[in-house]
Design a protein around this motif. Structure first.
Motif, PDB file in Angstrom:
ATOM      1  N   PHE A 104      -8.552   1.360 -13.482  1.00 31.28           N
ATOM      2  CA  PHE A 104      -7.344   0.653 -13.920  1.00 31.28           C
ATOM      3  C   PHE A 104      -7.233  -0.735 -13.308  1.00 31.28           C
ATOM      4  O   PHE A 104      -6.563  -1.608 -13.848  1.00 31.28           O
ATOM      5  CB  PHE A 104      -6.082   1.476 -13.583  1.00 31.28           C
ATOM      6  CG  PHE A 104      -5.581   1.335 -12.174  1.00 31.28           C
ATOM      7  CD1 PHE A 104      -6.062   2.148 -11.160  1.00 31.28           C
ATOM      8  CD2 PHE A 104      -4.625   0.386 -11.852  1.00 31.28           C
ATOM      9  CE1 PHE A 104      -5.598   2.007  -9.855  1.00 31.28           C
ATOM     10  CE2 PHE A 104      -4.147   0.246 -10.556  1.00 31.28           C
ATOM     11  CZ  PHE A 104      -4.640   1.059  -9.560  1.00 31.28           C
ATOM     12  N   LYS A 105      -7.905  -0.969 -12.189  1.00 32.71           N
ATOM     13  CA  LYS A 105      -7.775  -2.266 -11.535  1.00 32.71           C
ATOM     14  C   LYS A 105      -8.371  -3.402 -12.361  1.00 32.71           C
ATOM     15  O   LYS A 105      -8.123  -4.563 -12.078  1.00 32.71           O
ATOM     16  CB  LYS A 105      -8.347  -2.211 -10.124  1.00 32.71           C
ATOM     17  CG  LYS A 105      -7.481  -1.324  -9.224  1.00 32.71           C
ATOM     18  CD  LYS A 105      -7.849  -1.401  -7.764  1.00 32.71           C
ATOM     19  CE  LYS A 105      -6.892  -0.591  -6.911  1.00 32.71           C
ATOM     20  NZ  LYS A 105      -7.265   0.840  -6.874  1.00 32.71           N
ATOM     21  N   ASP A 135     -11.784   0.622  -5.593  1.00 35.76           N
ATOM     22  CA  ASP A 135     -11.922   0.004  -6.906  1.00 35.76           C
ATOM     23  C   ASP A 135     -11.424  -1.425  -7.050  1.00 35.76           C
ATOM     24  O   ASP A 135     -11.859  -2.119  -7.948  1.00 35.76           O
ATOM     25  CB  ASP A 135     -11.241   0.866  -7.960  1.00 35.76           C
ATOM     26  CG  ASP A 135     -12.059   2.098  -8.262  1.00 35.76           C
ATOM     27  OD1 ASP A 135     -13.267   2.084  -7.982  1.00 35.76           O
ATOM     28  OD2 ASP A 135     -11.483   3.073  -8.770  1.00 35.76           O
ATOM     29  N   SER A 246      -1.108   7.514  -6.147  1.00 29.42           N
ATOM     30  CA  SER A 246      -0.722   6.300  -5.431  1.00 29.42           C
ATOM     31  C   SER A 246      -1.401   6.125  -4.077  1.00 29.42           C
ATOM     32  O   SER A 246      -1.582   7.092  -3.326  1.00 29.42           O
ATOM     33  CB  SER A 246       0.794   6.296  -5.233  1.00 29.42           C
ATOM     34  OG  SER A 246       1.441   6.248  -6.493  1.00 29.42           O
ATOM     35  N   GLY A 247      -1.747   4.865  -3.781  1.00 29.51           N
ATOM     36  CA  GLY A 247      -2.331   4.508  -2.493  1.00 29.51           C
ATOM     37  C   GLY A 247      -1.521   3.383  -1.881  1.00 29.51           C
ATOM     38  O   GLY A 247      -0.743   3.563  -0.954  1.00 29.51           O
ATOM     39  N   ASN A 248      -1.688   2.185  -2.469  1.00 29.84           N
ATOM     40  CA  ASN A 248      -0.900   1.039  -2.035  1.00 29.84           C
ATOM     41  C   ASN A 248       0.394   0.889  -2.829  1.00 29.84           C
ATOM     42  O   ASN A 248       1.161  -0.033  -2.614  1.00 29.84           O
ATOM     43  CB  ASN A 248      -1.727  -0.242  -2.151  1.00 29.84           C
ATOM     44  CG  ASN A 248      -2.256  -0.686  -0.804  1.00 29.84           C
ATOM     45  OD1 ASN A 248      -1.561  -0.538   0.200  1.00 29.84           O
ATOM     46  ND2 ASN A 248      -3.443  -1.227  -0.779  1.00 29.84           N
ATOM     47  N   PHE A 249       0.582   1.726  -3.803  1.00 30.00           N
ATOM     48  CA  PHE A 249       1.811   1.802  -4.604  1.00 30.00           C
ATOM     49  C   PHE A 249       2.066   0.606  -5.522  1.00 30.00           C
ATOM     50  O   PHE A 249       3.179   0.371  -5.961  1.00 30.00           O
ATOM     51  CB  PHE A 249       3.037   2.087  -3.707  1.00 30.00           C
ATOM     52  CG  PHE A 249       3.111   3.541  -3.319  1.00 30.00           C
ATOM     53  CD1 PHE A 249       2.306   4.034  -2.306  1.00 30.00           C
ATOM     54  CD2 PHE A 249       3.928   4.420  -4.009  1.00 30.00           C
ATOM     55  CE1 PHE A 249       2.332   5.390  -1.973  1.00 30.00           C
ATOM     56  CE2 PHE A 249       3.958   5.773  -3.684  1.00 30.00           C
ATOM     57  CZ  PHE A 249       3.156   6.255  -2.664  1.00 30.00           C
ATOM     58  N   GLY A 250       0.994  -0.126  -5.869  1.00 31.82           N
ATOM     59  CA  GLY A 250       1.130  -1.184  -6.866  1.00 31.82           C
ATOM     60  C   GLY A 250       1.393  -0.588  -8.242  1.00 31.82           C
ATOM     61  O   GLY A 250       2.240  -1.070  -8.997  1.00 31.82           O
ATOM     62  N   ASN A 251       0.649   0.452  -8.554  1.00 31.37           N
ATOM     63  CA  ASN A 251       0.788   1.076  -9.865  1.00 31.37           C
ATOM     64  C   ASN A 251       2.200   1.617 -10.089  1.00 31.37           C
ATOM     65  O   ASN A 251       2.785   1.434 -11.154  1.00 31.37           O
ATOM     66  CB  ASN A 251      -0.236   2.217  -9.976  1.00 31.37           C
ATOM     67  CG  ASN A 251      -0.985   2.164 -11.290  1.00 31.37           C
ATOM     68  OD1 ASN A 251      -0.578   1.482 -12.230  1.00 31.37           O
ATOM     69  ND2 ASN A 251      -2.069   2.905 -11.366  1.00 31.37           N
ATOM     70  N   ALA A 299      -9.689   6.170  -2.901  1.00 28.99           N
ATOM     71  CA  ALA A 299      -8.969   4.936  -3.250  1.00 28.99           C
ATOM     72  C   ALA A 299      -7.489   5.055  -2.891  1.00 28.99           C
ATOM     73  O   ALA A 299      -6.740   4.085  -2.974  1.00 28.99           O
ATOM     74  CB  ALA A 299      -9.129   4.617  -4.732  1.00 28.99           C
ATOM     75  N   MET A 300      -7.069   6.248  -2.511  1.00 27.42           N
ATOM     76  CA  MET A 300      -5.680   6.461  -2.093  1.00 27.42           C
ATOM     77  C   MET A 300      -5.579   6.782  -0.606  1.00 27.42           C
ATOM     78  O   MET A 300      -4.557   7.270  -0.138  1.00 27.42           O
ATOM     79  CB  MET A 300      -5.048   7.591  -2.917  1.00 27.42           C
ATOM     80  CG  MET A 300      -4.991   7.202  -4.367  1.00 27.42           C
ATOM     81  SD  MET A 300      -4.497   8.414  -5.599  1.00 27.42           S
ATOM     82  CE  MET A 300      -3.930   9.812  -4.730  1.00 27.42           C
ATOM     83  N   HIS A 352      -8.476  11.383  -8.324  1.00 28.09           N
ATOM     84  CA  HIS A 352      -7.195  10.672  -8.325  1.00 28.09           C
ATOM     85  C   HIS A 352      -6.294  11.141  -9.466  1.00 28.09           C
ATOM     86  O   HIS A 352      -5.115  11.455  -9.265  1.00 28.09           O
ATOM     87  CB  HIS A 352      -7.423   9.159  -8.386  1.00 28.09           C
ATOM     88  CG  HIS A 352      -8.345   8.663  -7.306  1.00 28.09           C
ATOM     89  ND1 HIS A 352      -9.710   8.802  -7.390  1.00 28.09           N
ATOM     90  CD2 HIS A 352      -8.084   8.085  -6.114  1.00 28.09           C
ATOM     91  CE1 HIS A 352     -10.263   8.310  -6.286  1.00 28.09           C
ATOM     92  NE2 HIS A 352      -9.295   7.869  -5.495  1.00 28.09           N
ATOM     93  N   THR A 375      -6.842   6.977 -13.251  1.00 29.55           N
ATOM     94  CA  THR A 375      -7.082   5.635 -12.742  1.00 29.55           C
ATOM     95  C   THR A 375      -8.559   5.239 -12.693  1.00 29.55           C
ATOM     96  O   THR A 375      -8.869   4.073 -12.500  1.00 29.55           O
ATOM     97  CB  THR A 375      -6.459   5.502 -11.337  1.00 29.55           C
ATOM     98  OG1 THR A 375      -6.771   6.686 -10.596  1.00 29.55           O
ATOM     99  CG2 THR A 375      -4.951   5.374 -11.434  1.00 29.55           C
ATOM    100  N   ALA A 376      -9.455   6.216 -12.809  1.00 33.48           N
ATOM    101  CA  ALA A 376     -10.891   5.891 -12.793  1.00 33.48           C
ATOM    102  C   ALA A 376     -11.655   6.845 -13.701  1.00 33.48           C
ATOM    103  O   ALA A 376     -11.223   7.975 -13.950  1.00 33.48           O
ATOM    104  CB  ALA A 376     -11.443   5.988 -11.371  1.00 33.48           C
TER     105      ALA A 376
HETATM  106  C1  LIG Z   1      -6.400   1.753  -6.277  1.00 34.00           C
HETATM  107  C2  LIG Z   1      -6.488   3.115  -6.843  1.00 34.00           C
HETATM  108  C3  LIG Z   1      -5.416   4.007  -6.801  1.00 34.00           C
HETATM  109  C4  LIG Z   1      -4.126   3.651  -6.093  1.00 34.00           C
HETATM  110  O1  LIG Z   1      -3.384   2.684  -6.779  1.00 34.00           O
HETATM  111  P1  LIG Z   1      -2.222   1.874  -6.018  1.00 34.00           P
HETATM  112  O2  LIG Z   1      -1.731   0.906  -7.020  1.00 34.00           O
HETATM  113  O3  LIG Z   1      -2.857   1.229  -4.842  1.00 34.00           O
HETATM  114  O4  LIG Z   1      -1.197   2.883  -5.628  1.00 34.00           O
HETATM  115  C5  LIG Z   1      -5.542   5.226  -7.436  1.00 34.00           C
HETATM  116  N1  LIG Z   1      -6.705   5.583  -8.038  1.00 34.00           N
HETATM  117  C6  LIG Z   1      -7.764   4.782  -8.071  1.00 34.00           C
HETATM  118  C7  LIG Z   1      -9.013   5.256  -8.726  1.00 34.00           C
HETATM  119  C8  LIG Z   1      -7.702   3.521  -7.483  1.00 34.00           C
HETATM  120  O5  LIG Z   1      -8.766   2.729  -7.521  1.00 34.00           O
END
Ligand SMILES: *Cc1c(COP(=O)(O)O)cnc(C)c1O
Length: 427
Positions: A104-105, A135, A246-251, A299-300, A352, A375-376
């Motif tokens: 998704f990035k 990612d 969620s990891g950095n919570f941008g999404n 990634a989280m 994820h 997300t991937a």
């Molecule tokens: C970056 C990432 C996340 C986390 O997204 P955030 O916006 O940082 O919360 C989840 N899954 C994958 C595969 C990622 O690359």
């Protein structure tokens, strides 16, 4: 559009400044001074992805860049779809992995590159510095690859991202420099922050961040939430619940921004792995990050999610209680179990997406429609997925190509001076 610094409200900047600066004074995040309203949402949902996304983003930045430029940027950045895929009755996967780096990035990374190009004079020096837990690196590297006047330096924790992820962005060369840091992702993130705090260095190399703190990335991500709801059968759009790994919570920030613009979403779910600072905070009201633990959803693996202040701000502005957010944290064992269950249901996923799916299933009520973000692409986490599912999933084209190439990364200790030297050497 004006934006203000969440730490020093008096600092107000244009979109162009926010994109170039990344962070404001005192490492504050930028946030829109006004949240646009989009009017007739049903009509918007009838539009195609590109036209609708241009309209959404123009509502933010059309005044500054012109609607025409915004739609060209969208057209260049979003050259791949964001389809939904029905996994079972009332539950849909939103597949965000059809871009060039299969994650998704790509949406945020590519729109960020377009934004930066649009707001920078041709003679301005730019060095992108970013930390990645997986990612972001690939998306940023591919989004900027070959743009001659923009240098890119990417820090990542050595040995803590998947070998395939590493191959995706550490094999490019040209204007892309990758650094394997002996430390964790949080260490890498701290090094990036330190560099941005160094005013002299910042000026000297034209430092710019491209990770999830850059507001242009979040704005791009708003668009696929609309795209997801637009694809749901009309009868299923009334009580939509969206689960976000969620990891950095941008999404999740982008999802909540979509809701603030009028997208009908009943509830969001913040889904994490055992790096569960946010779920614990939502449960107890206590913000107490622990040491980051490596997981199969790497990634989280973030224990100090840097977008969280934006979520707090947005909820406060909209009068949304944090208690309205669903949340949950999942162990590696549970993730593996869920991947197997999904495979048995006929949907091949990766860790994820599986985390988001599991918590969605636990918390979805009768009559609600569930969406979870994938997300991937599963092949990006091939080692893990193959082992859990006892399969040998094929590598899609772009991965196979990079997998065969040589790693070009530098290796450095968790040391600011070493990173500084790299930033100077790439000029
Ligand atoms: C970056 C990432 C996340 C986390 O997204 P955030 O916006 O940082 O919360 C989840 N899954 C994958 C595969 C990622 O690359």
């Amino acid at each position: 559009m004006k934006l203000y610094n969440l730490k020093e409200h008096a600092e107000q900047v244009s979109f162009g400044q926010a994109v170039r600066q990344g962070l404001g004074r005192n490492q504050g995040l930028f946030f829109p001074l006004e949240l646009p309203q989009l009017g007739d949402i049903d009509a918007l949902l009838e539009m195609d992805f590109i036209s609708r996304s241009s309209k959404i983003l123009s509502a933010f930045i059309g005044d500054e860049l012109g609607a025409e430029t915004v739609s060209q940027m969208v057209d260049t950045a979003f050259q791949f779809p964001a389809p939904i895929n029905k996994v079972k009755d009332g539950v849909y996967a939103l597949e965000l992995f059809h871009g060039p780096t299969l994650a998704f990035k790509d949406f945020g990374g590519r729109f960020m590159a377009q934004s930066l190009a649009a707001v920078t004079d041709s003679d301005g020096k730019i060095t992108i510095l970013t930390a990645t837990s997986g990612d972001t690196g690939a998306a940023v590297a591919h989004a900027f690859y070959g743009m001659d006047n923009i240098k890119v330096v990417i820090l990542y924790p050595k040995g803590k991202i998947s070998p395939l992820q590493e191959k995706m962005f550490c094999t490019l060369g040209k204007n892309i420099t990758t650094v394997a840091v002996n430390g964790t992702f949080d260490d890498c993130q701290a090094l990036v922050k330190q560099a941005f705090d160094d005013a002299e260095l910042r000026q000297e190399v034209g430092l710019n961040s491209a990770n999830s703190i850059n507001i242009s990335r979040l704005m791009a991500q708003i668009c696929y939430y609309f795209e997801a709801v637009a694809q749901l059968p009309k009868a299923e759009r009334k009580e939509v619940v969206i689960s976000v790994p969620s990891g950095n919570f941008g999404n999740l920030t982008a999802g909540l921004l979509a809701k603030s613009l009028g997208l009908p979403v009943k509830r969001f779910i913040a889904a994490t792995n055992v790096n569960d600072t946010v779920p614990r905070y939502l449960q107890t009201g206590d913000w107490s990050p622990k040491v980051t633990v490596p997981t199969i959803s790497n990634a989280m693996d973030v224990s100090q999610p840097n977008n969280w202040p934006r979520i707090e701000e947005l909820c406060q502005l909209k009068g949304w209680g944090l208690s309205e957010l669903g949340y949950g944290a999942v162990t590696d064992e549970q993730t593996a179990e869920t991947l197997k269950q999904m495979d048995a249901e006929g949907y091949l996923c990766e860790p994820h997406g599986a985390i988001a799916y599991r918590i969605l299933n636990e918390q979805l009520n009768e009559g609600e429609t569930g969406l979870f973000l994938c997300t991937a692409h599963p092949a990006k986490f091939k080692e893990v997925v193959d082992e859990i599912l006892a399969k040998d999933i094929p590598l899609p084209g772009p991965l196979a190509k990079h997998n065969a190439m040589e790693l070009l990364s530098l290796e450095r200790d968790n040391d600011f001076e070493a990173v500084k030297a790299v930033l100077r050497s790439v000029q």
